[in-house]
Design a protein around this motif. Sequence first.
Motif, PDB file in Angstrom:
ATOM      1  N   LEU A  59       0.811  -1.249  -0.201  1.00 23.07           N
ATOM      2  CA  LEU A  59      -0.017   0.091  -0.209  1.00 23.07           C
ATOM      3  C   LEU A  59       1.135   1.310   0.061  1.00 23.07           C
ATOM      4  O   LEU A  59       1.903   1.413   0.876  1.00 23.07           O
ATOM      5  N   SER A  60       0.474   2.131  -0.787  1.00 19.73           N
ATOM      6  CA  SER A  60       1.252   3.542  -0.948  1.00 19.73           C
ATOM      7  C   SER A  60       0.170   4.462  -1.488  1.00 19.73           C
ATOM      8  O   SER A  60      -0.978   4.300  -1.248  1.00 19.73           O
ATOM      9  N   HIS A  61       0.720   5.761  -1.405  1.00 14.84           N
ATOM     10  CA  HIS A  61      -0.233   7.067  -1.959  1.00 14.84           C
ATOM     11  C   HIS A  61      -0.835   6.583  -3.216  1.00 14.84           C
ATOM     12  O   HIS A  61      -1.786   7.384  -3.483  1.00 14.84           O
ATOM     13  N   TYR A  62      -0.127   5.866  -3.950  1.00 17.17           N
ATOM     14  CA  TYR A  62      -0.513   5.535  -5.341  1.00 17.17           C
ATOM     15  C   TYR A  62      -1.687   4.892  -5.395  1.00 17.17           C
ATOM     16  O   TYR A  62      -2.656   4.880  -6.295  1.00 17.17           O
ATOM     17  N   TRP A  63      -2.164   4.098  -4.390  1.00 22.75           N
ATOM     18  CA  TRP A  63      -3.462   3.647  -4.186  1.00 22.75           C
ATOM     19  C   TRP A  63      -4.419   4.560  -4.096  1.00 22.75           C
ATOM     20  O   TRP A  63      -5.473   4.692  -4.852  1.00 22.75           O
ATOM     21  N   HIS A  64      -4.266   5.620  -3.354  1.00 21.84           N
ATOM     22  CA  HIS A  64      -5.364   6.890  -3.063  1.00 21.84           C
ATOM     23  C   HIS A  64      -5.139   7.539  -4.447  1.00 21.84           C
ATOM     24  O   HIS A  64      -6.441   8.002  -4.789  1.00 21.84           O
ATOM     25  N   ARG A  65      -4.317   7.738  -5.062  1.00 22.85           N
ATOM     26  CA  ARG A  65      -4.345   8.595  -6.485  1.00 22.85           C
ATOM     27  C   ARG A  65      -5.322   7.618  -7.450  1.00 22.85           C
ATOM     28  O   ARG A  65      -5.927   8.508  -8.161  1.00 22.85           O
ATOM     29  N   LYS A  66      -5.136   6.409  -7.650  1.00 24.02           N
ATOM     30  CA  LYS A  66      -6.064   5.546  -8.152  1.00 24.02           C
ATOM     31  C   LYS A  66      -7.455   5.746  -7.834  1.00 24.02           C
ATOM     32  O   LYS A  66      -8.307   5.906  -8.685  1.00 24.02           O
ATOM     33  N   HIS A  67      -7.687   5.627  -6.562  1.00 24.17           N
ATOM     34  CA  HIS A  67      -8.960   5.689  -6.175  1.00 24.17           C
ATOM     35  C   HIS A  67      -9.504   7.163  -6.383  1.00 24.17           C
ATOM     36  O   HIS A  67     -10.732   7.144  -6.983  1.00 24.17           O
ATOM     37  N   SER A  68      -8.782   8.153  -6.114  1.00 23.47           N
ATOM     38  CA  SER A  68      -9.329   9.494  -6.647  1.00 23.47           C
ATOM     39  C   SER A  68      -9.754   9.629  -7.892  1.00 23.47           C
ATOM     40  O   SER A  68     -10.603  10.206  -8.198  1.00 23.47           O
ATOM     41  N   LEU A  88     -17.063   1.427  -6.473  1.00 23.37           N
ATOM     42  CA  LEU A  88     -15.462   1.520  -5.697  1.00 23.37           C
ATOM     43  C   LEU A  88     -15.911   1.019  -4.211  1.00 23.37           C
ATOM     44  O   LEU A  88     -16.868   1.333  -3.725  1.00 23.37           O
ATOM     45  N   PRO A  89     -14.841   0.487  -3.692  1.00 24.38           N
ATOM     46  CA  PRO A  89     -15.137   0.475  -2.067  1.00 24.38           C
ATOM     47  C   PRO A  89     -15.374   1.627  -1.229  1.00 24.38           C
ATOM     48  O   PRO A  89     -15.167   2.737  -1.674  1.00 24.38           O
ATOM     49  N   SER A  90     -16.302   1.323  -0.535  1.00 21.55           N
ATOM     50  CA  SER A  90     -16.945   2.568   0.490  1.00 21.55           C
ATOM     51  C   SER A  90     -15.754   2.962   1.512  1.00 21.55           C
ATOM     52  O   SER A  90     -15.903   3.858   1.908  1.00 21.55           O
ATOM     53  N   ARG A  91     -14.944   2.132   1.829  1.00 24.09           N
ATOM     54  CA  ARG A  91     -13.882   2.411   2.807  1.00 24.09           C
ATOM     55  C   ARG A  91     -12.682   2.292   2.430  1.00 24.09           C
ATOM     56  O   ARG A  91     -12.286   1.517   1.508  1.00 24.09           O
ATOM     57  N   THR A  92     -11.652   3.247   2.510  1.00 29.74           N
ATOM     58  CA  THR A  92     -10.211   3.248   1.880  1.00 29.74           C
ATOM     59  C   THR A  92      -9.469   3.133   3.010  1.00 29.74           C
ATOM     60  O   THR A  92      -9.412   3.472   4.142  1.00 29.74           O
ATOM     61  N   PRO A  93      -8.376   2.182   2.549  1.00 30.76           N
ATOM     62  CA  PRO A  93      -7.375   2.042   3.700  1.00 30.76           C
ATOM     63  C   PRO A  93      -6.448   3.179   4.039  1.00 30.76           C
ATOM     64  O   PRO A  93      -6.441   4.323   3.415  1.00 30.76           O
ATOM     65  N   ARG A  94      -6.123   3.218   5.411  1.00 34.13           N
ATOM     66  CA  ARG A  94      -5.284   4.620   5.631  1.00 34.13           C
ATOM     67  C   ARG A  94      -3.808   4.437   5.325  1.00 34.13           C
ATOM     68  O   ARG A  94      -3.337   3.361   5.467  1.00 34.13           O
ATOM     69  N   CYS A  95      -3.159   5.451   4.812  1.00 39.66           N
ATOM     70  CA  CYS A  95      -1.733   5.275   4.353  1.00 39.66           C
ATOM     71  C   CYS A  95      -0.802   5.928   5.045  1.00 39.66           C
ATOM     72  O   CYS A  95      -1.336   7.076   5.819  1.00 39.66           O
ATOM     73  N   TYR A  96       0.017   5.398   5.841  1.00 36.81           N
ATOM     74  CA  TYR A  96       1.054   5.920   6.841  1.00 36.81           C
ATOM     75  C   TYR A  96       2.392   6.456   6.205  1.00 36.81           C
ATOM     76  O   TYR A  96       3.254   6.975   7.031  1.00 36.81           O
ATOM     77  N   GLN A  97       2.298   6.415   4.916  1.00 38.67           N
ATOM     78  CA  GLN A  97       3.665   6.921   4.256  1.00 38.67           C
ATOM     79  C   GLN A  97       3.626   8.056   3.853  1.00 38.67           C
ATOM     80  O   GLN A  97       4.020   8.633   2.617  1.00 38.67           O
TER      81      GLN A  97
END
Length: 313
Positions: A59-68, A88-97
Amino acid sequence: MKLADAISLYMQVIHANGCKGDSIHGVLSLFAKYVSRDRELTSISPSEVRAFLDGNRPLSHYWHRKHSALMGFFRFALARSLVPAIPLPSRTPRCYQDYQPYVYSEDDVDRLIAALDGARATPIEARTLRVLVLLLYGTGLRLGEALHLCLADVDLSQQLLTVRDTKFYKTRWVPIGTHLVQILHEYIVAVHTSLSVERRDDTPLFTRRDGGRPTASGVRRAFARLRSKAGVRRNDGARYQPRLHDMRATFAVHRLIIWYQQGADVQRLLPLLSTYLGHASIAATQIYLPMSPELLVEASIRLAHYVALEKQS
């Protein structure tokens, strides 16, 4: 509607709103390749979307970029009744990086420039990389903006760069200092030797050994090798080492420090810095302003000064 057609329609709307959306288009293109461009939108399942988001890497910030990017696209499709629901999944994992920009010191830049001596031959010449590093350090330009500069965009007599069609389809003027003017003049004389010959307006300022325009990925690879050779690295436990893009944060932080030292009204000047950097808002500029030790000291001095004045009143 097929996925490829929906993406094309969505990007037209993005462009009409004044945004290039290159990163959004990049994600959507990868998604189309993953599930097939010819798929009907309504046939794309949540499990397929989730598999694309998760990929096969940690998991990285790229996951959230794709999700966005996908969320914006499917909201667009839902509003136009192209899909019955957002897959899309209703919940998104938290990224600590969380990535903290690195602020280069003057010593860091000196070491980078010194390391160019004897650097191994690459498609990007050492003199070109040198001027690029100094230009980004001295102006805070985005790498893509610097690489797209043409000779017609460089007005050394007026000490001005014209940065055209930037991230938000805007053109802006960027003043440069006397030292940087001299550096650019010497580079132009050395690389574009026939100064007396009429040049085309689209002649690239920066060139590779083969005469082509350098690519951003090629410059980043060359800089990574240079940074390693120079021994410039961060020791704060961060996962990522200093990037060329961090020259942008460095410029912003150094400018703030100078303003604090001059006793200037930083709050009033911050919108000017945002405009200079080509940001759409001050909030975008704040991303590049980590609390470096030097900035923290100057801010503390300013706070102490105001507290003293309050006590006297």
